[in-house]
Design a protein around this motif. Structure first.
Motif, PDB file in Angstrom:
ATOM      1  N   PRO A   1       0.835  -1.208   0.000  1.00 53.61           N
ATOM      2  CA  PRO A   1       0.000   0.000   0.000  1.00 53.61           C
ATOM      3  C   PRO A   1       0.869   1.257   0.000  1.00 53.61           C
ATOM      4  O   PRO A   1       2.073   1.187   0.288  1.00 53.61           O
ATOM      5  N   VAL A   2       0.272   2.383  -0.315  1.00 53.60           N
ATOM      6  CA  VAL A   2       0.990   3.650  -0.301  1.00 53.60           C
ATOM      7  C   VAL A   2       1.532   3.900   1.104  1.00 53.60           C
ATOM      8  O   VAL A   2       0.810   3.749   2.098  1.00 53.60           O
ATOM      9  N   GLN A   3       2.811   4.239   1.175  1.00 53.08           N
ATOM     10  CA  GLN A   3       3.463   4.410   2.468  1.00 53.08           C
ATOM     11  C   GLN A   3       3.285   5.839   2.989  1.00 53.08           C
ATOM     12  O   GLN A   3       3.528   6.809   2.262  1.00 53.08           O
ATOM     13  N   ARG A   4       2.879   5.972   4.236  1.00 54.36           N
ATOM     14  CA  ARG A   4       2.726   7.273   4.879  1.00 54.36           C
ATOM     15  C   ARG A   4       3.338   7.193   6.269  1.00 54.36           C
ATOM     16  O   ARG A   4       2.862   6.395   7.080  1.00 54.36           O
ATOM     17  N   PRO A   5       4.388   7.974   6.537  1.00 54.10           N
ATOM     18  CA  PRO A   5       5.039   8.932   5.634  1.00 54.10           C
ATOM     19  C   PRO A   5       5.865   8.232   4.564  1.00 54.10           C
ATOM     20  O   PRO A   5       6.309   7.099   4.739  1.00 54.10           O
ATOM     21  N   ALA A   6       6.070   8.925   3.443  1.00 50.14           N
ATOM     22  CA  ALA A   6       6.870   8.407   2.350  1.00 50.14           C
ATOM     23  C   ALA A   6       8.346   8.677   2.618  1.00 50.14           C
ATOM     24  O   ALA A   6       8.711   9.414   3.540  1.00 50.14           O
ATOM     25  N   ASP A   7       9.209   8.084   1.787  1.00 44.09           N
ATOM     26  CA  ASP A   7      10.646   8.261   1.970  1.00 44.09           C
ATOM     27  C   ASP A   7      11.054   9.728   1.982  1.00 44.09           C
ATOM     28  O   ASP A   7      11.886  10.158   2.790  1.00 44.09           O
ATOM     29  N   GLU A   8      10.452  10.508   1.071  1.00 42.78           N
ATOM     30  CA  GLU A   8      10.854  11.913   0.989  1.00 42.78           C
ATOM     31  C   GLU A   8      10.498  12.693   2.252  1.00 42.78           C
ATOM     32  O   GLU A   8      11.083  13.749   2.540  1.00 42.78           O
ATOM     33  N   ASP A   9       9.528  12.178   3.020  1.00 49.53           N
ATOM     34  CA  ASP A   9       9.153  12.841   4.273  1.00 49.53           C
ATOM     35  C   ASP A   9      10.018  12.382   5.448  1.00 49.53           C
ATOM     36  O   ASP A   9      10.142  13.091   6.451  1.00 49.53           O
ATOM     37  N   LEU A  10      10.601  11.196   5.315  1.00 47.28           N
ATOM     38  CA  LEU A  10      11.367  10.625   6.422  1.00 47.28           C
ATOM     39  C   LEU A  10      12.806  11.111   6.467  1.00 47.28           C
ATOM     40  O   LEU A  10      13.399  11.239   7.538  1.00 47.28           O
ATOM     41  N   TRP A  11      13.372  11.364   5.281  1.00 51.29           N
ATOM     42  CA  TRP A  11      14.806  11.617   5.232  1.00 51.29           C
ATOM     43  C   TRP A  11      15.119  13.110   5.221  1.00 51.29           C
ATOM     44  O   TRP A  11      14.715  13.852   4.340  1.00 51.29           O
TER      45      TRP A  11
END
Length: 217
Positions: free
Chosen positions: A156-166
């Motif tokens: 499924p769509v990941q929340r938070p996404a990678d761009e939000d985590l790093w």
């Protein structure tokens, strides 16, 4: 309207298309006959019952995986080319590969690719147990990578996404690393990076290119 001059290959081609699109559960003799515009009895005449048809599809899949041919100027490049080709085949035929596995023919399916790898590992100067380790490591790398790829695609769509985590903070004060980890994965580039690193670490060095070999594409 009943179709004339139907061939066994046409039946197998249509069955393959159905399995690739919808999975083995969607393959019924009635549906296959409708796809081909023929009578169900004609399907039975060409391929037997459904189990015989599935067996024929499995045999064809095994044969297709046997068509992998190494390419490249060095043993390392040719091993990488086999790994790339094997990954493409596994990704292109997930339902058919699953059918092969369910019928207990997985090891036979991988045999041609492994024999190609053995030839290149021998060309690099490895024999015996060390050569076996390389062949198995490359196969596991390919299969494992494909399984991870398919798992990510089905997730499924990941929340938070990678761009939000790093951020620079989560990346140990390395903003460039954070930006790179936040970008979508390029599977082909990542696969080549990992398999080349594996091969380079296992092979003792590049041997001479045999005549008639091309470059990896």
């Amino acid at each position: 309207m009943t179709r004339a001059a139907l061939t066994r290959d046409e039946v197998l081609d249509a069955a393959t298309a159905l399995v690739k699109q919808h999975g083995p559960q969607a393959l019924t003799m009635r549906k296959l006959a409708a796809e081909l515009g023929t009578a169900v009895t004609s399907i039975y005449w060409h391929v037997g019952n459904r189990e015989s048809l599935l067996d024929a599809l499995v045999e064809r899949t095994v044969a297709e995986l046997g068509e992998i041919r190494p390419r490249g100027r060095t043993p390392a490049a040719r091993v990488v080319s086999v790994a790339r080709a094997l990954r493409r085949r596994l990704r292109d035929h997930p339902h058919l590969i699953a059918m092969v596995h369910e019928r207990g023919l997985t090891e036979r399916m991988f045999l041609p690719a492994r024999r190609a790898l053995i030839h290149e590992v021998h060309a690099a100067g490895l024999r015996g147990a060390r050569a076996a380790d390389v062949v198995r490591a490359v196969q596991v790398q390919v299969v494992g990578f494909v399984l991870v790829e398919r798992n990510r695609e089905r997730a499924p769509v990941q929340r938070p996404a990678d761009e939000d985590l790093w951020t620079a903070g989560t990346a140990d004060d390395d903003p460039a690393l954070a930006r790179a980890l936040g970008r979508p994965i390029d599977p082909e580039r990542l696969f080549l990076t990992s398999v080349r690193a594996l091969v380079d670490s296992l092979l003792p060095g590049d041997g001479p290119a045999p005549p008639g070999r091309g470059t990896v594409n």
